[in-house]
Design an enzyme around this catalytic site. Structure first.
Site, short mmCIF file in Angstrom:
data_model
loop_
_atom_site.label_atom_id
_atom_site.label_comp_id
_atom_site.label_asym_id
_atom_site.label_seq_id
_atom_site.Cartn_x
_atom_site.Cartn_y
_atom_site.Cartn_z
N LYS A 48 0.84 -1.20 0.00
CA LYS A 48 0.00 0.00 0.00
C LYS A 48 0.88 1.25 0.00
O LYS A 48 0.58 2.23 -0.70
CB LYS A 48 -0.96 -0.03 1.20
N GLN B 198 -4.93 -1.70 9.36
CA GLN B 198 -4.70 -3.00 8.72
C GLN B 198 -5.25 -4.12 9.61
O GLN B 198 -4.97 -4.17 10.81
CB GLN B 198 -3.18 -3.19 8.49
N ASP C 137 -11.13 2.18 3.28
CA ASP C 137 -11.36 0.74 3.10
C ASP C 137 -12.85 0.47 2.92
O ASP C 137 -13.25 -0.61 2.49
CB ASP C 137 -10.88 -0.05 4.34
#
Ligand code: NAP
Length: 298
Positions: free
Chosen positions: A61, A105, A128
């Site tokens: 990422k 995460q 997300d």
């Protein structure tokens, strides 16, 4: 006598290529913003613990942010951090005006509630697309930030001009991050007729066989065999499972849920694993971050 030209029986959906196209489009948008003295997108990433797979995802990422010219901040915490302390850090990032998008995460250590943490993220920074707000907003007319993996699947269908309207889409797997939001997007945005299957579905094949578009997100290699697929179906494989064995050069390989070799002979379009849906998840994360920036700083 005219020579017969061998035709590939299916079109391979190249997620790597599409994700590169999307990254190039984002780079251009960033360059324009720079020229116009507008804010450059800034993604913050929180990583808890030292899980190797999570570290790899986060590294990818960060690499993606650099490649499109985004600013980024990495925040690492030991896996002993309390939920309360982590919440405080999230509050801090929520209130940091320079941060446009923000992810935690997963997975998190067992003593921390994923749902509570995820829902603490400000919905307009939730790139997300995991918060309850953004999950629910899939069924609104103008969702801003959509769950990254299903968003990536919808982009693949759109960019390959695969019609969804009126088609029967069968989604296998009903998780909060993949199958469930994907089935909602296929209904709301794709205007498909959707069947959603899960662990308790009886006679899975009787559903998959009627799919014009079959999408699977389970994590069981070989679950979808050729006899379960209709001739000419579009097959999208979200599953990614690491399988070990001496037959693989590295000692392991990443496998999807679909028996690609045999299913591809019946499919009209099919995603490979790896190189299909996987690269689209990061591209969607970048797209969401750009959208979040544009919404906050037009
Ligand atoms: P998950 O939370 O474990 O969900 C799996 C889903 O599959 C659940 O809904 C489960 O049903 C269902 N299921 C289990 N066994 C089944 C069976 N035999 N038949 C039908 N359905 C069954 O997993 P996830 O996080 O959604 O991930 C699924 C897979 O997608 C994994 O391989 C993951 O690595 C991959 N994935 C890839 C990406 C990417 O970027 N490419 C992103 C996300 C996920 P119940 O709900 O009844 O338990």
């Amino acid at each position: 006598m005219s020579a017969e030209v061998a035709q590939s029986p299916y079109t391979l959906i190249d997620g790597k290529k599409i994700s590169t196209d999307i990254k190039n489009e984002i780079s251009e948008a960033v360059a324009i913003r720079k020229k116009e003295n507008k804010k450059i997108p800034h993604l913050a990433i929180i990583l808890v613990g030292d899980d190797g797979a999570s570290q790899t995802y986060v590294d990818n990422k960060v690499k993606a942010c650099k490649s499109v010219g985004f600013h980024y901040t990495m925040m690492r915490f030991a896996d002993t951090i309390s939920e309360e302390k982590l919440m405080k850090h999230i509050d801090h990032v929520n209130n940091d005006d320079d941060v446009d998008g923000f992810i935690v995460q997963l997975p998190l250590p067992e003593h921390i509630s994923v749902e509570r943490i995820t829902d603490k993220i400000r919905s307009d920074k939730d790139v997300d697309g995991f918060t309850n707000h953004n999950f629910g907003s899939i069924i609104s007319k103008k969702p801003l930030l959509m769950p990254a993996t299903p968003f990536g699947v919808m982009e693949l269908l759109r960019r390959y001009n695969i019609p969804t309207e009126g088609k029967h889409a069968v989604v296998v797997g009903a998780s909060r991050i993949a199958g469930a939001p994907l089935s909602m997007m296929l209904t709301e945005q794709g205007h498909a007729t959707v069947t959603i299957c899960h662990k308790y579905t009886k006679d899975l094949a009787s559903f998959t066989r009627s799919a014009d578009i079959l999408l699977t997100a389970v994590g069981k290699p070989g679950l979808i065999t050729a006899d379960m697929v209709k001739e000419g179906a579009v097959v999208i494989d979200i599953g990614t499972t690491r399988v070990e064995g001496p037959e693989y050069a590295k000692g392991w390989a990443i496998k999807g849920d679909v028996d690609f070799k045999n299913v591809s002979q019946k499919a009209s379009f099919i995603t490979p694993v790896p190189g299909g849906v996987g690269p689209m998840t990061i591209a969607s994360l970048l797209l969401n971050t750009l959208r979040a920036t544009e919404a906050r700083n037009p």
